[in-house]
Design a protein around this motif. Structure first.
Motif, PDB file in Angstrom:
ATOM      1  N   SER A   8       0.837  -1.117  -0.192  1.00 44.22           N
ATOM      2  CA  SER A   8      -0.210   0.049  -0.056  1.00 44.22           C
ATOM      3  C   SER A   8       0.943   1.114   0.032  1.00 44.22           C
ATOM      4  O   SER A   8       1.860   1.177   0.680  1.00 44.22           O
ATOM      5  N   SER A   9       0.299   1.738  -0.716  1.00 47.24           N
ATOM      6  CA  SER A   9       1.436   3.774  -1.298  1.00 47.24           C
ATOM      7  C   SER A   9      -0.182   4.121  -1.148  1.00 47.24           C
ATOM      8  O   SER A   9      -0.481   4.525  -1.356  1.00 47.24           O
ATOM      9  N   ALA A  10       0.704   5.734   0.126  1.00 40.35           N
ATOM     10  CA  ALA A  10      -0.528   6.546  -0.191  1.00 40.35           C
ATOM     11  C   ALA A  10       0.687   8.120   0.417  1.00 40.35           C
ATOM     12  O   ALA A  10       1.449   8.218   1.084  1.00 40.35           O
ATOM     13  N   ARG A  11      -0.322   9.144  -0.313  1.00 39.24           N
ATOM     14  CA  ARG A  11       1.287  10.321   0.048  1.00 39.24           C
ATOM     15  C   ARG A  11       0.136  11.329   1.348  1.00 39.24           C
ATOM     16  O   ARG A  11      -1.617  11.037   1.606  1.00 39.24           O
ATOM     17  N   LEU A  12       0.896  11.964   2.843  1.00 36.77           N
ATOM     18  CA  LEU A  12      -0.120  12.250   3.691  1.00 36.77           C
ATOM     19  C   LEU A  12       0.281  13.187   4.177  1.00 36.77           C
ATOM     20  O   LEU A  12       1.861  12.642   4.010  1.00 36.77           O
ATOM     21  N   PRO A  13       0.119  13.625   5.157  1.00 32.24           N
ATOM     22  CA  PRO A  13       0.319  15.799   5.077  1.00 32.24           C
ATOM     23  C   PRO A  13       1.242  15.245   6.291  1.00 32.24           C
ATOM     24  O   PRO A  13       2.824  15.554   7.221  1.00 32.24           O
TER      25      PRO A  13
END
Length: 203
Positions: A124-129
């Protein structure tokens, strides 16, 4: 048992990782650096099975360095995250998948925009703050939800990180032996002196 934290600021990324290398309830090492610089603008933090983490991160580090040498340019964080996710996805479909959880922080060398990516062992890959792995997820995400905003300066980011580590020290019965803290800016990766020896009183 490990703690990884990532915070995106206005023009930087803060990455923090616990120093204790643990197996079950046993501390094997009290000064473990769970981060690897991939190039001048990207830093990878890792947790998971001891052998898998070292082998996988060194493999990624070597491939990113090879790309830079062949093409005389550094990959940005988005491209690095895509490459890592692809390698994790291939590993997941093999007989011996890597058990690694990762935080990738970087600043794009062209746009100067900071970005933080959360990746896990299921590719899984997600761009997050902001992001966390390990026990930090249970104790720190609510603090980050409340206090983080996109334009925080470096001092505000360090203040939020201090709130997170204080909460971990207050709530966890585990001594994670302090934190390795690094910041990624447009001019490179820098180590931050970070003291967690001060006793934190219970609420």
């Amino acid at each position: 048992m490990e703690v990884l934290l990532g915070i995106t600021g206005k023009d930087y990324i803060l990455i923090a990782a616990s120093k204790a290398a643990m197996r079950g309830a046993t501390i094997l090492k009290s000064s473990d650096d769970k981060t690897r610089p991939l190039n001048r603008h990207n830093l990878l933090a890792f947790s998971g099975e001891a052998g898998d983490t070292i082998q996988f991160t060194e493999y990624i580090q070597a491939n990113i360095a090879l790309y830079s040498m062949r093409n005389e340019t550094d990959l940005g964080p988005s491209a690095v995250a895509s490459f890592i996710r692809g390698e994790l996805a291939k590993s997941l479909r093999s007989r011996k998948p890597y058990n690694v959880n990762l935080l990738l922080g970087g600043v794009d060398p062209i746009t100067r925009e900071p970005s933080l990516y959360w990746l896990d062992y299921l590719a899984s890959s997600a761009r997050l703050p902001y992001a966390a792995h390990g026990y930090a997820q249970y104790y720190c995400l609510s603090i980050l939800d409340k206090h983080h905003h996109p334009d925080i300066n470096f001092e505000e980011g360090m203040k939020i990180l201090r709130m997170c580590t204080d909460e971990l020290q207050r709530r966890l019965p585990i001594d994670f032996k302090g934190m390795t803290v690094k910041v990624v800016k447009k001019d490179g990766i820098h180590d931050i002196e970070y003291d967690t020896s001060k006793q934190v009183l219970s609420a």
